[in-house]
Enzyme design. Structure first.
Site, short mmCIF file in Angstrom:
data_model
loop_
_atom_site.label_atom_id
_atom_site.label_comp_id
_atom_site.label_asym_id
_atom_site.label_seq_id
_atom_site.Cartn_x
_atom_site.Cartn_y
_atom_site.Cartn_z
N ASP A 66 5.79 12.94 -8.94
CA ASP A 66 4.60 12.26 -9.45
C ASP A 66 4.84 11.62 -10.80
O ASP A 66 4.37 10.53 -11.09
CB ASP A 66 3.44 13.25 -9.58
CG ASP A 66 2.97 13.72 -8.22
OD1 ASP A 66 2.03 14.53 -8.16
OD2 ASP A 66 3.56 13.27 -7.22
N ALA A 67 5.61 12.34 -11.64
CA ALA A 67 5.82 11.86 -13.01
C ALA A 67 6.54 10.52 -13.00
O ALA A 67 6.26 9.64 -13.82
CB ALA A 67 6.63 12.88 -13.79
N GLU A 68 7.45 10.38 -12.05
CA GLU A 68 8.21 9.13 -11.91
C GLU A 68 7.25 8.00 -11.53
O GLU A 68 7.28 6.91 -12.09
CB GLU A 68 9.27 9.34 -10.83
CG GLU A 68 10.31 8.26 -10.75
CD GLU A 68 11.23 8.26 -11.95
OE1 GLU A 68 11.26 9.27 -12.69
OE2 GLU A 68 11.91 7.24 -12.17
N TYR A 69 6.38 8.31 -10.59
CA TYR A 69 5.37 7.34 -10.17
C TYR A 69 4.51 6.95 -11.37
O TYR A 69 4.28 5.77 -11.63
CB TYR A 69 4.51 7.94 -9.04
CG TYR A 69 3.45 6.99 -8.53
CD1 TYR A 69 2.23 6.87 -9.19
CD2 TYR A 69 3.67 6.20 -7.41
CE1 TYR A 69 1.27 5.98 -8.74
CE2 TYR A 69 2.71 5.30 -6.97
CZ TYR A 69 1.52 5.20 -7.64
OH TYR A 69 0.56 4.31 -7.21
N LYS A 119 -10.96 10.32 18.60
CA LYS A 119 -12.11 9.56 18.11
C LYS A 119 -12.47 10.12 16.73
O LYS A 119 -13.04 11.19 16.61
CB LYS A 119 -13.30 9.67 19.06
CG LYS A 119 -14.45 8.77 18.64
CD LYS A 119 -15.52 8.68 19.71
CE LYS A 119 -16.56 7.62 19.39
NZ LYS A 119 -17.28 7.88 18.13
S1 IVH Z 1 -12.13 1.39 19.21
C1 IVH Z 1 -13.95 -2.03 21.24
N1 IVH Z 1 -10.92 3.64 18.64
O1 IVH Z 1 -16.18 4.89 17.33
C2 IVH Z 1 -13.64 -0.72 20.73
N2 IVH Z 1 -13.15 3.34 17.86
O2 IVH Z 1 -18.56 3.39 19.08
C3 IVH Z 1 -13.85 -0.63 19.26
N3 IVH Z 1 -14.00 5.22 16.54
O3 IVH Z 1 -17.44 2.09 15.72
C4 IVH Z 1 -13.64 0.71 18.69
N4 IVH Z 1 -12.19 6.44 16.64
O4 IVH Z 1 -16.13 3.73 14.31
C5 IVH Z 1 -12.06 2.93 18.51
N5 IVH Z 1 -9.71 5.57 18.16
C6 IVH Z 1 -10.83 4.84 18.04
C7 IVH Z 1 -11.96 5.31 17.35
C8 IVH Z 1 -13.11 4.55 17.28
C9 IVH Z 1 -13.41 6.36 16.17
C10 IVH Z 1 -15.40 4.85 16.20
C11 IVH Z 1 -15.53 3.50 15.58
C12 IVH Z 1 -16.49 2.75 16.45
C13 IVH Z 1 -17.09 3.82 17.29
C14 IVH Z 1 -17.28 3.32 18.69
#
Ligand code: IVH
Length: 732
Positions: free
Chosen positions: A47-50, A135
């Site tokens: 970190d110090a280098e950074y 997701k």
């Molecule tokens: S794709 C056309 N991939 O979920 C598809 N969305 O209702 C566009 N989200 O608004 C989204 N993980 O905020 C996609 N691996 C993922 C995701 C993801 C979370 C969220 C995103 C989006 C909502 C979909």
């Protein structure tokens, strides 16, 4: 690398042309290091280098303000307060995904069947290839790059129009401000990367802990904390809320006809984003047909608690972009993607009562007894309320409907209350009809909270041992003062007492203490010295020889010093240094036990909180009893008249010890120095008189050299001890 040296030299006199080169070089280096650190989790420099390079860049930019660009690493944290967030129309709308709420395997099968039907695939046609992703539970973000520079970051908003949050997004270290352009890299002139801004659970817990300590507002969950940070007008605040990012898609991009990249699959696109410097989740992978989607759903579900961030499901996407185009959209949702959920990590339930638990360190924690609720994959019947102030802030009373959160391996907690009338709505919002029905029924049965339900109060006495409960000024937590007497704190107290820096009872570790206490073999510290060989040897996995060793170690520990004994008692705020000061000041234990708060305040470095803690400790009859019994067991130490600190030969000197000395252990060196009146500190500063350095001394040695603090080896230390600073030529 001679060139590195130049980068850190005095920037002021550099002519503009030279400065440009140096600035560019520093920025490239800092961006690379930041990428390794924040995205790859593999720091390549300390970190110090950074920091050094960062400061060099800051200095250069200060000398040449015309060379400052918004994408410079120094511009990530900007304190400017915005008037309001500006609307941004998305060039390509930000879509949402259809949600499959069936959390069982069948959810994936339904999706695959629909895709096959819509693509008109024959039943015996090969499986469709998908990409399966977590997701992420954060908020969607669109990052627009023009000619390789981040020019705009926008929230999703309603999908058509979002808000400009560029100033805050710039503070996220995982998001590149510039991309490699030209040559082989292939970053098109226009590139919109879409992904999720989120907060890691550990970052969230630390943030809330900080907020709680400062008496500030705590956040309900990482998603809320992240959303709040992103929409801050003041990027200085956003910068203090540690955010992260995962890329999962594209928005606007230079068309293929105009030289834009031509991806065949979603997966290939993600790989390209990764090489351009965007974080892509490690879990992302291709899957053939429903069988592999189901496997992915189960695998990620099983490891969900171990992930460093919250997810609320997984997402399946048809991998081939040609097939995606063929499938198209229904309203605002693509037919080629689906979100397959997991059981919710937040649920609504009713508080049946509030109990108080006493932790290993004496902290009293109010815990809500709950109507059983299935959350985060388990049935929860208790959830922490943290402390009295959290209860007051959230307004929780017995009978209330509350939101319970259980994510990761963490203890379930009550994050807020739901007015009874809103409980069914809350249930529906969580996507569970069953829950909504149950909550509605509950609300119907629920008698509105009587204004006479008393506010929760902390007990005045420990529910376990009956000792006084105190809360120190400026502290949020209540504590039991029972210390070594309180059964809840027994194990911790014994371990502390036996520790190397205290009574130093070798062989009395955690496992043995667990067995001794759980088996009711010992209850108090004096019981330790009444342990017989037979009782010890009868314990599980305790050989006769080891039992003899423990008895011998206990016997040996009876000859001790007053500071060690005092420290071993585990009085709050009494560390080794304070124990030594007390012993020196009062000379003997009886004088300390009899001292008033005023008399304690006369001791070097003892302030009101510490004096109060010592006084309260010895005011508890059972603590005095434990001390008497220990003395009766034969514990002895030298007592004497109070020594005058100033008359000791090394009084007033501060010394730091680092590295491995040839013959003395670090503790031995420390004891010798302190006995001679010197103060042994942990870090080097301008106020350090000497640094004693042995083999493999690290940054402390460097710092001493930088500051010009005299450095001694073991021989030098001995000279100092024997002859004082004069023996070394008078420094100090
Ligand atoms: S794709 C056309 N991939 O979920 C598809 N969305 O209702 C566009 N989200 O608004 C989204 N993980 O905020 C996609 N691996 C993922 C995701 C993801 C979370 C969220 C995103 C989006 C909502 C979909």
């Amino acid at each position: 690398m001679a060139e590195t040296q130049d980068l850190f030299s005095d920037p002021a006199p550099a002519p503009s042309g030279q400065a440009t080169i140096e600035i560019e070089a520093l920025r490239a280096r800092l961006n690379l290091w930041a990428h390794q650190y924040y995205v790859q989790d593999a720091p390549s420099v300390p970190d110090a280098e950074y920091d050094r390079a960062f400061q060099a860049l800051q200095a250069l930019e200060a000398a040449h303000p015309d060379l400052v660009t918004p994408d410079s690493p120094t511009q990530r944290v900007i304190g400017a307060v915005m008037e309001g967030l500006t609307p941004v129309r998305h060039q390509v709308p930000m879509l949402s995904i259809r949600t499959e709420t069936d959390t069982e395997a069948s959810g994936a099968e339904t999706f695959d069947a629909r895709v096959r039907r819509e693509l008109k695939l024959a039943p015996d046609a090969p499986p469709v290839e998908y990409v399966a992703e977590p997701k992420f539970d954060g908020l969607a973000m669109s990052l627009r790059y023009e000619n390789g520079r981040l020019v705009q970051a926008a929230t999703r908003g309603d999908g058509e129009v979002g808000e400009d949050v560029t100033h805050n997004i710039r503070t996220i270290r995982q998001i590149p401000l510039t991309l490699p352009t030209g040559g082989e890299s292939g970053v098109p002139p226009v590139l919109e990367v879409r992904g999720e801004v989120y907060m890691r659970r550990a970052d969230f817990d630390r943030l809330n802990e900080r907020q709680r300590e400062a008496g500030g507002k705590t956040f309900v969950n990482p998603r809320n904390a992240a959303a709040g940070a992103v929409r801050q007008l003041d990027s200085g605040i956003a910068a203090q809320r540690p955010l992260s990012f995962f890329a999962y898609g594209l928005g606007d991009i230079t068309p293929v006809a105009e030289g834009g990249p031509d991806f065949a699959t979603h997966y290939a696109m993600l790989q390209q984003l990764k090489t351009w410097g965007f974080p892509v989740a490690a879990q992302v992978r291709t899957a053939q047909g429903a069988t592999e989607l189901v496997a992915f759903h189960q695998e990620v579900g099983a490891s969900r608690d171990q992930l460093p961030y919250d997810i609320d499901g997984v997402v399946y996407k048809v991998n081939s972009l040609a097939l995606q185009r063929q499938l198209g959209f229904v309203t605002r949702e693509p037919r080629w993607a689906v979100a397959h959920k997991y059981p919710a990590q937040e649920m609504v339930t009713r508080v049946e009562g509030i109990d108080v638990q006493v932790g290993r360190t004496g902290k009293l924690t109010p815990v809500a007894r709950l109507a059983p609720v299935f959350v985060g994959g388990v049935t929860v019947t208790n959830a922490t309320l943290h402390n009295l102030f959290e209860i007051r802030k959230k307004g929780v009373r017995v009978g209330d409907q509350v939101i319970v959160r259980r994510a990761g391996d963490v203890i379930p907690e009550v994050v807020g209350t739901v007015p009874a009338a809103l409980a069914p709505v809350a249930g529906a919002l969580q996507g569970s009809d069953a829950l909504a029905d149950a909550a509605a029924a509950d609300a119907a049965r629920h008698v509105p909270r009587s204004p006479y339900v008393p506010n929760f109060r902390m007990p005045r006495h420990c529910p376990i041992c009956g000792s006084a409960v105190v809360r120190e000024k400026g502290e949020a937590n209540h504590r039991c003062t029972g210390g070594l007497f309180c059964p809840a704190q027994r194990k911790e107290a014994i371990l502390h007492f036996a520790a190397r820096r205290a009574m130093d009872v070798e062989g009395l570790g955690e496992k043995l203490v667990d067995q001794l206490v759980d088996g009711n073999v010992i209850r108090t510290l004096p019981d330790l010295y009444r342990l017989g060989l037979t009782a010890l040897a009868a314990l599980d996995r305790m050989a006769e020889k080891s039992a003899q060793n423990v008895i011998a170690a206990l016997e040996k520990s009876k000859q001790t010093t007053l500071p060690r004994f005092l420290f071993g008692l585990g009085i709050r705020h009494v560390g080794e240094a304070t124990a030594k000061d007390l012993a020196r000041h009062f000379g003997g234990l009886d004088a300390i036990m009899a001292a008033s708060v005023e008399q304690l305040l006369e001791v070097n470095d003892v302030g009101p909180i510490v004096a109060e803690a010592i006084h309260t400790f010895f005011a508890q009859p059972h603590n005095r009893e434990v001390v008497e019994q220990l003395r009766a067991c034969g514990l002895t130490w030298q007592e004497g008249p109070p020594a005058e600190r100033a008359t000791l030969p090394l009084a007033g000197l501060t010394v730091v010890i680092t590295g491995t000395l040839p013959t003395l252990s670090r503790d031995e060196a420390k004891d010798l120095l302190e006995a001679a009146g010197a103060k042994v500190a942990g870090s080097v500063s301008k106020k350090t008189h000497y640094v004693v350095a042995g083999a493999e001394a690290g940054s402390k040695l460097t710092k001493a050299q930088d500051l010009g603090v005299p450095v001694l080896d073991e021989d030098g230390l001995r000279t100092l001890l024997d002859q004082g600073p004069a023996g070394l030529g008078g420094a100090g």
